[in-house]
Design a protein around this motif. Structure first.
Motif, PDB file in Angstrom:
ATOM      1  N   THR A  92      46.051  33.913  35.411  1.00 52.20           N
ATOM      2  CA  THR A  92      45.453  33.886  34.078  1.00 52.20           C
ATOM      3  C   THR A  92      43.955  34.118  34.264  1.00 52.20           C
ATOM      4  O   THR A  92      43.447  34.089  35.391  1.00 52.20           O
ATOM      5  CB  THR A  92      45.661  32.519  33.386  1.00 52.20           C
ATOM      6  N   ASP A  93      43.248  34.321  33.163  1.00 53.30           N
ATOM      7  CA  ASP A  93      41.796  34.478  33.259  1.00 53.30           C
ATOM      8  C   ASP A  93      41.147  33.241  33.873  1.00 53.30           C
ATOM      9  O   ASP A  93      40.101  33.335  34.504  1.00 53.30           O
ATOM     10  CB  ASP A  93      41.195  34.745  31.879  1.00 53.30           C
ATOM     11  N   ALA A  94      41.793  32.082  33.713  1.00 52.24           N
ATOM     12  CA  ALA A  94      41.250  30.837  34.262  1.00 52.24           C
ATOM     13  C   ALA A  94      41.250  30.823  35.792  1.00 52.24           C
ATOM     14  O   ALA A  94      40.541  30.021  36.404  1.00 52.24           O
ATOM     15  CB  ALA A  94      42.040  29.640  33.734  1.00 52.24           C
ATOM     16  N   LEU A  95      42.009  31.720  36.413  1.00 51.48           N
ATOM     17  CA  LEU A  95      42.035  31.779  37.881  1.00 51.48           C
ATOM     18  C   LEU A  95      41.002  32.739  38.455  1.00 51.48           C
ATOM     19  O   LEU A  95      40.960  32.946  39.665  1.00 51.48           O
ATOM     20  CB  LEU A  95      43.427  32.159  38.381  1.00 51.48           C
ATOM     21  N   ASP A  96      40.168  33.315  37.600  1.00 48.30           N
ATOM     22  CA  ASP A  96      39.136  34.228  38.084  1.00 48.30           C
ATOM     23  C   ASP A  96      38.232  33.500  39.074  1.00 48.30           C
ATOM     24  O   ASP A  96      37.662  32.462  38.751  1.00 48.30           O
ATOM     25  CB  ASP A  96      38.302  34.768  36.916  1.00 48.30           C
ATOM     26  N   GLY A  97      38.162  34.023  40.311  1.00 49.85           N
ATOM     27  CA  GLY A  97      37.349  33.402  41.352  1.00 49.85           C
ATOM     28  C   GLY A  97      38.143  32.563  42.335  1.00 49.85           C
ATOM     29  O   GLY A  97      37.588  32.018  43.300  1.00 49.85           O
ATOM     30  N   LEU A  98      39.466  32.439  42.122  1.00 48.36           N
ATOM     31  CA  LEU A  98      40.315  31.648  43.016  1.00 48.36           C
ATOM     32  C   LEU A  98      40.172  32.122  44.460  1.00 48.36           C
ATOM     33  O   LEU A  98      40.110  33.324  44.723  1.00 48.36           O
ATOM     34  CB  LEU A  98      41.781  31.769  42.576  1.00 48.36           C
ATOM     35  N   VAL A  99      40.138  31.167  45.380  1.00 51.27           N
ATOM     36  CA  VAL A  99      40.063  31.457  46.807  1.00 51.27           C
ATOM     37  C   VAL A  99      41.242  30.774  47.498  1.00 51.27           C
ATOM     38  O   VAL A  99      41.458  29.571  47.306  1.00 51.27           O
ATOM     39  CB  VAL A  99      38.740  30.961  47.425  1.00 51.27           C
TER      40      VAL A  99
END
Length: 107
Positions: A92-99
């Motif tokens: 989802t957009d909320a996972l933008d930047g997930l590592v």
């Protein structure tokens, strides 16, 4: 679309734009990221898409369900807090930047 950073066990980083609706596993598979084998194709029937989620992201992800917990028992060196199966993480957009970091091997 979310930008996800996959880090191989050797430290090699792969930053990938993954479309919303796919899983973190599909993002790796579709972009040739090594270290996520996904033998069952995303059915949560193996542990070959196991990763360690960056500590900053652990609390931001949905809870593990019982099936994922069971499959993680078969993963290589699972961590009770950071281990996740990428087939169970919908982008989802909320996972933008997930590592996420890959284990030394998948079993």
């Amino acid at each position: 679309m979310a930008k996800i950073t996959y880090i191989e066990h050797n430290g090699q980083e792969h930053v990938v734009d993954v479309p919303t609706g796919l899983t973190v596993m599909e993002g790796a598979r579709d972009n040739g990221v090594p270290g996520i084998e996904a033998d069952c194709g995303g059915a949560c029937a193996c542990s070959t898409c196991h990763v360690y989620v960056d500590p900053a992201w652990v609390e931001k992800l949905p809870e593990k369900d019982a099936m994922e917990e069971d499959m993680l028992d078969f993963a290589y060196e699972p961590d009770p807090e950071q281990s996740r199966l990428t087939c169970q993480l919908k982008v989802t957009d909320a996972l933008d930047g997930l590592v996420v970091r890959m284990p030394e091997k998948q079993i």
